[in-house]
Design a protein around this motif. Sequence first.
Motif, mmCIF file in Angstrom:
data_model
loop_
_atom_site.group_PDB
_atom_site.id
_atom_site.type_symbol
_atom_site.label_atom_id
_atom_site.label_comp_id
_atom_site.label_asym_id
_atom_site.label_seq_id
_atom_site.Cartn_x
_atom_site.Cartn_y
_atom_site.Cartn_z
ATOM 1 N N MET A 1 1.009 -1.294 -0.075
ATOM 2 C CA MET A 1 0.073 -0.003 -0.098
ATOM 3 C C MET A 1 0.995 1.310 0.036
ATOM 4 N N GLU A 2 1.973 1.195 0.451
ATOM 5 C CA GLU A 2 2.846 2.365 0.428
ATOM 6 C C GLU A 2 3.453 2.814 -0.939
ATOM 7 N N ALA A 3 3.603 1.587 -1.756
ATOM 8 C CA ALA A 3 4.286 2.032 -3.068
ATOM 9 C C ALA A 3 2.958 2.372 -4.135
ATOM 10 N N ILE A 4 1.712 1.570 -3.786
ATOM 11 C CA ILE A 4 0.710 2.074 -4.509
ATOM 12 C C ILE A 4 0.111 3.354 -4.084
ATOM 13 N N GLY A 5 0.138 3.744 -2.957
ATOM 14 C CA GLY A 5 -0.304 5.125 -2.508
ATOM 15 C C GLY A 5 0.696 6.072 -3.163
ATOM 16 N N GLU A 6 1.862 5.695 -3.318
ATOM 17 C CA GLU A 6 2.862 6.804 -3.744
ATOM 18 C C GLU A 6 2.571 6.998 -5.371
ATOM 19 N N VAL A 7 2.341 5.906 -5.971
ATOM 20 C CA VAL A 7 1.903 6.021 -7.314
ATOM 21 C C VAL A 7 0.739 6.887 -7.523
ATOM 22 N N ALA A 8 -0.362 6.587 -6.676
ATOM 23 C CA ALA A 8 -1.792 7.299 -6.631
ATOM 24 C C ALA A 8 -1.296 8.749 -6.315
ATOM 25 N N ARG A 9 -0.594 9.040 -5.372
ATOM 26 C CA ARG A 9 -0.198 10.330 -5.186
ATOM 27 C C ARG A 9 0.265 11.229 -6.189
ATOM 28 N N ARG A 10 1.062 10.594 -6.753
ATOM 29 C CA ARG A 10 2.179 11.088 -8.127
ATOM 30 C C ARG A 10 1.165 11.532 -9.080
ATOM 31 N N HIS A 11 0.019 10.749 -9.559
ATOM 32 C CA HIS A 11 -0.691 10.864 -10.407
ATOM 33 C C HIS A 11 -2.166 11.322 -10.152
#
Length: 377
Positions: free
Chosen positions: A141-151
């Motif tokens: 969820m950290e990495a997926i959240g990071e992708v989500a925040r960036r885009h």
Amino acid sequence: MRRVRFVDLVAQQRAVGSEVQRAVVDALDRTDWILGTDVQAFEEELAAYCGAAGAVGTDSGLSALELALRAVGVGPGDEVVIPGNTFIATALAVSATGATPVLADVEPLTHLLDPARVEEALTPSTRAIVPVHLYGQLADMEAIGEVARRHDLRVVEDACQAHGARRWGRRAGTQADAAAFSFYPSKNLGAYGDGGAVVSSDPTLLDEVRMLRNYGQRRKYHHVSKGFNRRLDTVQAAALRVKLRHLDAWNEARADAALRYSARLSDIGVLAPQVAEGNDHVWHLFVIQVQAREEVASLLGRCGVETGIHYPVPIHRQPAYGELAWQAERLPIVDAQADHLLSLPMHPFLSEADTGHVVDALASALDRTRMREAIHG
Ligand SMILES: *Cc1c(COP(=O)(O)O)cnc(C)c1O
């Protein structure tokens, strides 16, 4: 011969049946069968259990996913990235909103959505990501959240297999916009029929789902949206309240069984399921990979051991999703693993003798298939 069931609802019923029966009779006698006191109480208890602000009960996990996606604004013309190996409901929820599911490959050892592959699947139309906490452990969820925040994407967790699972101590339902749960009878927390819930800490989102599940109204006969009838049944909520109190103990019993399986698998040349760092796995399913799967499954069956396959046909190879067939080029891991996945019996009532019998039977089945392959190539 010992019989080891894949899921044992009879044993579960023996353990909690009379307690559930009393709660259900109370709910029947109260006559508040639609959105009654048990629905509200269960929603509060589930939210507290997850460590989230609130929950909204629905009639299924599929509805929970669809309504959560609608509530974060997903609709026609949008794309939603989901993992290539999941139950069909993850894709169907996206399609039900009018959006298009986009499949991304999984990590080979955990079978969970690979954040790097999510990034590659993004287009200007991408609106949301649905990580699936497959088999009972949380996706990264950290990495997926990071992708989500960036885009600037929304994230809805498919937690339909992960009741109680934690990542770095936090439960599903607290690490994204919302999480969808299913209470299909064989789930770690199961109803006596269908049921589901959206868990979130966003009051606006919860209010939106509550409105959508109940004919698009907040006030009776005042309809602000073309909503649905997707309410959690009061009688199911009464039963779920009882079972929620047993969930942690049941998850611990599953973990004990998983430990017993894993301890012996390396001895017979089978890779035990991998738990990602930071995860408390709740073992909805115990999935291994074997060669000659159909033969191994049938030999296990002859020893009284029931097995399952999750899932035999990936979404992009389902007739229902012919339009996604071209995405195969992006799903090498999903495709390579589909013919080898085998789920062993997993439920809270497996004795040591049961898990021992399963591994013994697996060992002799593997011996036989390996011998045959050595002879016939
Ligand atoms: C069970 C499940 C669902 C759907 O739940 P229903 O209550 O059957 O609609 C969705 N996603 C996953 C991953 C599931 O395992």
